[in-house]
Design a protein around this motif. Structure first.
Motif, PDB file in Angstrom:
ATOM      1  N   TRP A 151     -39.365  62.620 121.418  1.00  0.00           N
ATOM      2  CA  TRP A 151     -39.022  61.320 120.842  1.00  0.00           C
ATOM      3  C   TRP A 151     -39.949  60.225 121.360  1.00  0.00           C
ATOM      4  O   TRP A 151     -40.244  59.257 120.644  1.00  0.00           O
ATOM      5  CB  TRP A 151     -37.566  60.969 121.117  1.00  0.00           C
ATOM      6  CG  TRP A 151     -37.203  60.694 122.559  1.00  0.00           C
ATOM      7  CD1 TRP A 151     -36.754  61.586 123.476  1.00  0.00           C
ATOM      8  CD2 TRP A 151     -37.251  59.428 123.224  1.00  0.00           C
ATOM      9  NE1 TRP A 151     -36.523  60.972 124.688  1.00  0.00           N
ATOM     10  CE2 TRP A 151     -36.814  59.642 124.556  1.00  0.00           C
ATOM     11  CE3 TRP A 151     -37.626  58.146 122.839  1.00  0.00           C
ATOM     12  CZ2 TRP A 151     -36.743  58.613 125.494  1.00  0.00           C
ATOM     13  CZ3 TRP A 151     -37.544  57.123 123.776  1.00  0.00           C
ATOM     14  CH2 TRP A 151     -37.113  57.362 125.078  1.00  0.00           C
ATOM     15  N   LEU A 176     -32.087  71.645 117.349  1.00  0.00           N
ATOM     16  CA  LEU A 176     -30.833  70.989 117.723  1.00  0.00           C
ATOM     17  C   LEU A 176     -29.714  71.953 117.399  1.00  0.00           C
ATOM     18  O   LEU A 176     -29.559  72.374 116.245  1.00  0.00           O
ATOM     19  CB  LEU A 176     -30.627  69.679 116.957  1.00  0.00           C
ATOM     20  CG  LEU A 176     -29.251  69.016 117.151  1.00  0.00           C
ATOM     21  CD1 LEU A 176     -29.044  68.594 118.605  1.00  0.00           C
ATOM     22  CD2 LEU A 176     -29.061  67.844 116.197  1.00  0.00           C
ATOM     23  N   ALA A 192     -33.790  69.179 121.216  1.00  0.00           N
ATOM     24  CA  ALA A 192     -33.257  67.827 121.360  1.00  0.00           C
ATOM     25  C   ALA A 192     -32.269  67.769 122.516  1.00  0.00           C
ATOM     26  O   ALA A 192     -31.243  68.458 122.500  1.00  0.00           O
ATOM     27  CB  ALA A 192     -32.581  67.395 120.061  1.00  0.00           C
ATOM     28  N   THR A 196     -32.912  62.419 123.502  1.00  0.00           N
ATOM     29  CA  THR A 196     -33.397  62.504 122.131  1.00  0.00           C
ATOM     30  C   THR A 196     -32.325  62.063 121.148  1.00  0.00           C
ATOM     31  O   THR A 196     -32.594  61.301 120.200  1.00  0.00           O
ATOM     32  CB  THR A 196     -33.836  63.945 121.801  1.00  0.00           C
ATOM     33  OG1 THR A 196     -34.847  64.354 122.730  1.00  0.00           O
ATOM     34  CG2 THR A 196     -34.369  64.047 120.384  1.00  0.00           C
ATOM     35  N   HIS A 200     -32.435  58.940 118.493  1.00  0.00           N
ATOM     36  CA  HIS A 200     -32.238  59.123 117.054  1.00  0.00           C
ATOM     37  C   HIS A 200     -31.083  58.261 116.549  1.00  0.00           C
ATOM     38  O   HIS A 200     -31.161  57.707 115.442  1.00  0.00           O
ATOM     39  CB  HIS A 200     -31.983  60.596 116.731  1.00  0.00           C
ATOM     40  CG  HIS A 200     -33.230  61.377 116.482  1.00  0.00           C
ATOM     41  ND1 HIS A 200     -33.834  61.440 115.244  1.00  0.00           N
ATOM     42  CD2 HIS A 200     -34.002  62.119 117.311  1.00  0.00           C
ATOM     43  CE1 HIS A 200     -34.913  62.189 115.318  1.00  0.00           C
ATOM     44  NE2 HIS A 200     -35.042  62.617 116.561  1.00  0.00           N
ATOM     45  N   LEU A 207     -33.164  63.826 111.457  1.00  0.00           N
ATOM     46  CA  LEU A 207     -33.528  64.986 112.269  1.00  0.00           C
ATOM     47  C   LEU A 207     -33.226  66.238 111.460  1.00  0.00           C
ATOM     48  O   LEU A 207     -32.090  66.447 111.041  1.00  0.00           O
ATOM     49  CB  LEU A 207     -32.753  64.991 113.589  1.00  0.00           C
ATOM     50  CG  LEU A 207     -33.162  66.032 114.635  1.00  0.00           C
ATOM     51  CD1 LEU A 207     -32.794  65.551 116.049  1.00  0.00           C
ATOM     52  CD2 LEU A 207     -32.520  67.397 114.380  1.00  0.00           C
ATOM     53  N   SER A 209     -33.058  70.008 111.852  1.00  0.00           N
ATOM     54  CA  SER A 209     -32.982  70.930 112.981  1.00  0.00           C
ATOM     55  C   SER A 209     -33.338  72.356 112.605  1.00  0.00           C
ATOM     56  O   SER A 209     -32.788  72.920 111.655  1.00  0.00           O
ATOM     57  CB  SER A 209     -31.562  70.922 113.558  1.00  0.00           C
ATOM     58  OG  SER A 209     -31.385  71.984 114.473  1.00  0.00           O
TER      59      SER A 209
END
Length: 312
Positions: A151, A176, A192, A196, A200, A207, A209
């Motif tokens: 990030w 994630l 993540a 992170t 976000h 995101l 994932s």
């Protein structure tokens, strides 16, 4: 199917994204059936990459779209600038080479979403943003993102882009999942962490994932005493993850859902836009994922599943 919006992409992006990293010409009919079933449940976004199956993944997807005349039904996410045996390749020449090769294999003149498969922190973000903007301006890319970027680098790149009047990253694609990785599954991969997730939430950057279901950790195939998959043991076996699994099992019973559906819902109920890349390979698994997408979890349930409440 629920969708999100990503700046630079006219089409809505389905919250379930179909993985294609096993698409090969030798099993084309299975891949085509998978895509038929994915469209049937309302999905429209597919994930591929220049390196998947030596390029066959993109070729199979391109063949399918051409044969079905279905290009307009899809949002394509592909990735490039992965390292090779010589090292990192995050540079203007590699980005151009990989993107043009991907477009040829996909039988299209553009992709809606393009992500850099890896980062190279030794390359200034300005050089990378400038290289990607060339292809945005040429109409080859709708939105750019970082797969396996931290990030901090995303924030740095977008600050540079804003200061120079260029388009920055519109999405991120790290791992994630409810099960937390002990170490990267592959070298250079990013999962993540809580910092992170906080970023976000603040930035509201979408995101997307990968390994959203922790490569089957929540499927019932694994237990603390079963250790026949060394990669899953290495990456996901921990006391904390077994407790997360136990809590997912409990909540699944309470909600009349499967454990996999609860794990998927955890990814899709974050307080910022998320999509989940899924590896479902038949219509039944796809329908199950769609049902999991519809499960709503409260912030308290999210924190309880992730063991956060005990740490406060």
């Amino acid at each position: 199917m629920e969708t999100i919006r990503i700046a630079g992409v006219e089409k809505p992006v389905s919250r379930l994204i179909k993985g294609t990293d096993y698409f090969r010409h030798s099993d084309y009919e299975t891949a085509a059936a998978n895509l038929d079933a994915f469209l049937a449940i309302g999905g429209n976004t597919v994930d591929t990459a220049r390196i998947y199956c030596g390029g066959e993944s993109e070729e199979v997807l391109g063949r399918y779209m051409e044969e079905r005349k279905a290009r307009d039904r899809f949002v394509i996410l592909t990735k490039g600038a992965h390292h090779d045996e010589r090292g990192p390749r995050v540079n203007r020449e590699a980005i151009r080479e990989d993107l043009l090769t991907s477009l040829e294999k996909l039988r299209t003149d553009h992709v809606e979403l393009y992500a850099l498969h890896r980062d190279d922190p030794n390359v200034p973000v300005g050089e990378i943003i400038e290289a990607l903007n060339e292809h945005i301006e040429a109409g080859r890319i709708g939105a750019i993102g970082g797969s396996n970027w931290t990030w901090q680098r995303l924030r740095e790149a977008n600050a540079w882009a804003e200061a120079h009047g260029l388009v920055g990253f519109a999405f991120s694609s790290p791992n994630l999942s409810l099960a937390k990785a002990n170490e990267p599954f592959w070298p250079g991969c990013v999962s993540a962490d809580r910092e992170t997730l906080r970023w976000h939430e603040e930035a509201q950057m979408p995101l997307l994932s990968w390994s959203s279901l922790a490569r089957g950790f929540f499927s019932g195939r694994f237990s603390p005493v079963r250790r026949d998959d060394p990669d899953i043991v290495r990456v996901f076996y921990s006391d904390a993850n077994w407790e997360r699994l136990r809590r997912a099992e409990q909540l699944a019973r309470e909600k009349g859902a499967s454990v996999v559906q609860i794990a998927l819902a955890w990814v899709l109920n974050q307080p910022f836009p998320t999509c989940a890349l899924i590896g479902a390979r038949n219509a039944e698994e796809l329908r199950s994922c769609r049902e999991g997408m519809n499960i709503k979890l409260t912030r308290e349930e999210l924190d309880w599943l992730d063991l956060i409440a005990e740490e406060r």
